[in-house]
Structures are given as structure tokens and as C-alpha cells.
Design a protein around this motif. Structure first.
Motif, PDB file in Angstrom:
ATOM      1  N   ALA A  30      33.649  43.818  41.317  1.00  0.00           N
ATOM      2  CA  ALA A  30      33.546  43.431  39.909  1.00  0.00           C
ATOM      3  C   ALA A  30      34.434  44.286  38.998  1.00  0.00           C
ATOM      4  O   ALA A  30      34.532  44.015  37.803  1.00  0.00           O
ATOM      5  CB  ALA A  30      32.088  43.530  39.442  1.00  0.00           C
ATOM      6  N   THR A  31      35.116  45.289  39.551  1.00  0.00           N
ATOM      7  CA  THR A  31      35.916  46.195  38.726  1.00  0.00           C
ATOM      8  C   THR A  31      37.312  45.643  38.429  1.00  0.00           C
ATOM      9  O   THR A  31      37.838  44.812  39.169  1.00  0.00           O
ATOM     10  CB  THR A  31      36.088  47.569  39.417  1.00  0.00           C
ATOM     11  N   ARG A  32      37.889  46.147  37.357  1.00  0.00           N
ATOM     12  CA  ARG A  32      39.259  45.757  36.998  1.00  0.00           C
ATOM     13  C   ARG A  32      40.269  46.226  38.049  1.00  0.00           C
ATOM     14  O   ARG A  32      41.246  45.543  38.329  1.00  0.00           O
ATOM     15  CB  ARG A  32      39.632  46.312  35.637  1.00  0.00           C
ATOM     16  N   GLY A  33      40.030  47.393  38.620  1.00  0.00           N
ATOM     17  CA  GLY A  33      40.924  47.903  39.660  1.00  0.00           C
ATOM     18  C   GLY A  33      40.983  46.976  40.859  1.00  0.00           C
ATOM     19  O   GLY A  33      42.061  46.714  41.401  1.00  0.00           O
ATOM     20  N   PHE A  34      39.841  46.470  41.261  1.00  0.00           N
ATOM     21  CA  PHE A  34      39.793  45.502  42.354  1.00  0.00           C
ATOM     22  C   PHE A  34      40.593  44.260  41.991  1.00  0.00           C
ATOM     23  O   PHE A  34      41.351  43.734  42.804  1.00  0.00           O
ATOM     24  CB  PHE A  34      38.335  45.146  42.671  1.00  0.00           C
ATOM     25  N   ALA A  35      40.439  43.803  40.750  1.00  0.00           N
ATOM     26  CA  ALA A  35      41.154  42.605  40.292  1.00  0.00           C
ATOM     27  C   ALA A  35      42.669  42.810  40.304  1.00  0.00           C
ATOM     28  O   ALA A  35      43.418  41.846  40.473  1.00  0.00           O
ATOM     29  CB  ALA A  35      40.695  42.219  38.887  1.00  0.00           C
ATOM     30  N   GLN A  36      43.119  44.039  40.150  1.00  0.00           N
ATOM     31  CA  GLN A  36      44.557  44.301  40.171  1.00  0.00           C
ATOM     32  C   GLN A  36      45.113  44.372  41.588  1.00  0.00           C
ATOM     33  O   GLN A  36      46.232  43.935  41.853  1.00  0.00           O
ATOM     34  CB  GLN A  36      44.862  45.608  39.439  1.00  0.00           C
ATOM     35  N   VAL A  37      44.319  44.908  42.524  1.00  0.00           N
ATOM     36  CA  VAL A  37      44.800  45.125  43.883  1.00  0.00           C
ATOM     37  C   VAL A  37      44.487  43.951  44.807  1.00  0.00           C
ATOM     38  O   VAL A  37      45.343  43.517  45.583  1.00  0.00           O
ATOM     39  CB  VAL A  37      44.196  46.430  44.459  1.00  0.00           C
ATOM     40  N   ALA A  38      43.284  43.449  44.742  1.00  0.00           N
ATOM     41  CA  ALA A  38      42.801  42.442  45.702  1.00  0.00           C
ATOM     42  C   ALA A  38      43.686  41.201  45.826  1.00  0.00           C
ATOM     43  O   ALA A  38      43.937  40.748  46.951  1.00  0.00           O
ATOM     44  CB  ALA A  38      41.368  42.044  45.363  1.00  0.00           C
ATOM     45  N   PRO A  39      44.180  40.624  44.729  1.00  0.00           N
ATOM     46  CA  PRO A  39      44.985  39.409  44.882  1.00  0.00           C
ATOM     47  C   PRO A  39      46.260  39.599  45.699  1.00  0.00           C
ATOM     48  O   PRO A  39      46.809  38.637  46.227  1.00  0.00           O
ATOM     49  CB  PRO A  39      45.341  39.021  43.444  1.00  0.00           C
ATOM     50  N   ALA A  89      30.847  39.209  35.949  1.00  0.00           N
ATOM     51  CA  ALA A  89      31.812  40.188  35.423  1.00  0.00           C
ATOM     52  C   ALA A  89      33.178  39.546  35.252  1.00  0.00           C
ATOM     53  O   ALA A  89      33.879  39.812  34.269  1.00  0.00           O
ATOM     54  CB  ALA A  89      31.898  41.405  36.350  1.00  0.00           C
ATOM     55  N   TYR A  90      33.561  38.695  36.189  1.00  0.00           N
ATOM     56  CA  TYR A  90      34.848  38.010  36.085  1.00  0.00           C
ATOM     57  C   TYR A  90      34.872  37.151  34.820  1.00  0.00           C
ATOM     58  O   TYR A  90      35.861  37.147  34.081  1.00  0.00           O
ATOM     59  CB  TYR A  90      35.109  37.116  37.290  1.00  0.00           C
ATOM     60  N   GLN A  91      33.796  36.414  34.570  1.00  0.00           N
ATOM     61  CA  GLN A  91      33.749  35.523  33.406  1.00  0.00           C
ATOM     62  C   GLN A  91      33.822  36.310  32.102  1.00  0.00           C
ATOM     63  O   GLN A  91      34.487  35.887  31.159  1.00  0.00           O
ATOM     64  CB  GLN A  91      32.482  34.659  33.432  1.00  0.00           C
ATOM     65  N   VAL A 109      35.449  28.491  43.408  1.00  0.00           N
ATOM     66  CA  VAL A 109      35.407  29.064  42.066  1.00  0.00           C
ATOM     67  C   VAL A 109      36.790  29.603  41.714  1.00  0.00           C
ATOM     68  O   VAL A 109      37.322  30.465  42.418  1.00  0.00           O
ATOM     69  CB  VAL A 109      34.356  30.198  42.001  1.00  0.00           C
ATOM     70  N   GLY A 110      37.355  29.117  40.624  1.00  0.00           N
ATOM     71  CA  GLY A 110      38.681  29.553  40.182  1.00  0.00           C
ATOM     72  C   GLY A 110      38.609  30.810  39.340  1.00  0.00           C
ATOM     73  O   GLY A 110      39.105  30.844  38.220  1.00  0.00           O
ATOM     74  N   SER A 111      38.018  31.848  39.903  1.00  0.00           N
ATOM     75  CA  SER A 111      37.806  33.086  39.141  1.00  0.00           C
ATOM     76  C   SER A 111      39.076  33.911  38.994  1.00  0.00           C
ATOM     77  O   SER A 111      39.190  34.690  38.054  1.00  0.00           O
ATOM     78  CB  SER A 111      36.728  33.942  39.805  1.00  0.00           C
ATOM     79  N   ASN A 112      40.008  33.761  39.925  1.00  0.00           N
ATOM     80  CA  ASN A 112      41.252  34.532  39.900  1.00  0.00           C
ATOM     81  C   ASN A 112      40.964  36.031  39.851  1.00  0.00           C
ATOM     82  O   ASN A 112      41.670  36.786  39.200  1.00  0.00           O
ATOM     83  CB  ASN A 112      42.132  34.087  38.730  1.00  0.00           C
ATOM     84  N   PHE A 113      39.873  36.435  40.510  1.00  0.00           N
ATOM     85  CA  PHE A 113      39.453  37.839  40.555  1.00  0.00           C
ATOM     86  C   PHE A 113      39.204  38.407  39.154  1.00  0.00           C
ATOM     87  O   PHE A 113      39.340  39.601  38.922  1.00  0.00           O
ATOM     88  CB  PHE A 113      40.472  38.715  41.284  1.00  0.00           C
ATOM     89  N   GLY A 114      38.878  37.547  38.187  1.00  0.00           N
ATOM     90  CA  GLY A 114      38.625  38.008  36.820  1.00  0.00           C
ATOM     91  C   GLY A 114      39.890  38.330  36.054  1.00  0.00           C
ATOM     92  O   GLY A 114      39.861  39.072  35.073  1.00  0.00           O
ATOM     93  N   ARG A 115      41.009  37.746  36.474  1.00  0.00           N
ATOM     94  CA  ARG A 115      42.275  37.959  35.767  1.00  0.00           C
ATOM     95  C   ARG A 115      42.547  36.773  34.848  1.00  0.00           C
ATOM     96  O   ARG A 115      42.011  35.689  35.030  1.00  0.00           O
ATOM     97  CB  ARG A 115      43.424  38.125  36.764  1.00  0.00           C
TER      98      ARG A 115
END
Length: 154
Positions: free
Chosen positions: A12-21, A137-139, A78-84
């Protein structure tokens, strides 16, 4: 389970959203290929599929590893895009060309995708939040309504 909660908290973190994709899809594709289509690395966190959609502009096949939630005889994507910011490309592809294919547990299945809205989307969203709480958190991080697709067999 403590391990599951830790994974959810980290994802749920922003760091994960930056690296995971940049990391998870590549690893998923490799594991999927090496296992003969039977496994995805991310299956350790969530069930997953490889979606083969047709590019909205290019008309070319596009293979995308995605988390999914099985639902009866179908699946939710789900088109969450990792919260990006921005909707992921695969959602545009399904909006323009809803007939697609998924690789699910080593089987290729022809599907039709349908974007959910209204009460049907609300109900699905509640089920998805119970299934994977980080979606909330993504939403919160994005300035758009996250797209939810229902996939049914053709």
C-alpha cells in the motif's frame, strides 16, 4: 496471518507503487514462461492471470500479468495501476476491444470483459476491499475512479 498483513502494508506504500510496476510484471512473465503457464510469482500475494488483450490503437496482442479476484465462474480485474496516476493501458484495450484471453492456472480461456459501474461496481468494490485491503490506499492516492472489469468466459 502476520506475513499477509505485512505484505499488504508494504504493497500500500508509495515506494511499492514506484518500484513494483517495473519489477513484478517482468518477474511474473518469466515465472509464467518457465512454469509452462502454471504459475506466477505474484500468486504468493494474490491470484493472478496473464491477460492477452488487443491493443486499442495498435491492434497487436498485449500480454499483461495482473492480480485478479475469482468470482463464481469469472474474474474481477482492478485497474489500480499500483495506486499511480492514470489508468493502466490494458484498461483502454479492454474498453475498445472487450474480447480477450487469460492464462489461468495453466489454461488459456477466452473471455469477454465488461467495465462495471453503478451499484454493481459498488458491490464488487466492497468485495475487492475485503479480498485485498490495499486497494483502498490506491484509491485514496489517485484522482480517478479505479476501473473494475468483470471477465466472463466466451
Amino acid at each position: 496471518m502476520i506475513g499477509e498483513r505485512l505484505v499488504q502494508r508494504v504493497s500500500a506504500t508509495r515506494g511499492f507503487a514506484q518500484v513494483a510496476p517495473h519489477v513484478i510484471p517482468a518477474l511474473d512473465r518469466a515465472v509464467h514462461r518457465l512454469s509452462g503457464g502454471r504459475m506466477l510469482l505474484s500468486d504468493r500475494m494474490l491470484p493472478g492471470v496473464i491477460l492477452t488483450s488487443t491493443g486499442a490503437r495498435s491492434g497487436r496482442p498485449r500480454r499483461t500479468p495482473l492480480a485478479c479476484m475469482p468470482s463464481g465462474d469469472g474474474w474481477f480485474l482492478v485497474g489500480s495501476n499500483f495506486g499511480r496516476a492514470g489508468h493502466p493501458a490494458w484498461t483502454y484495450n479492454l474498453l475498445h476491444r472487450p474480447d480477450a484471453e487469460i492464462s489461468w492456472k495453466g489454461r488459456d480461456i477466452q473471455v469477454t470483459a465488461r467495465l462495471l459501474d453503478g451499484p454493481e461496481r459498488t458491490d464488487a468494490w466492497q468485495r475487492l476491499l475485503e479480498f485485498w485491503p490495499p486497494y483502498a490506499a490506491y484509491q485514496k492516492r489517485v484522482d480517478r475512479q479505479i476501473r473494475i472489469f468483470s471477465l466472463t468466459r466466451r
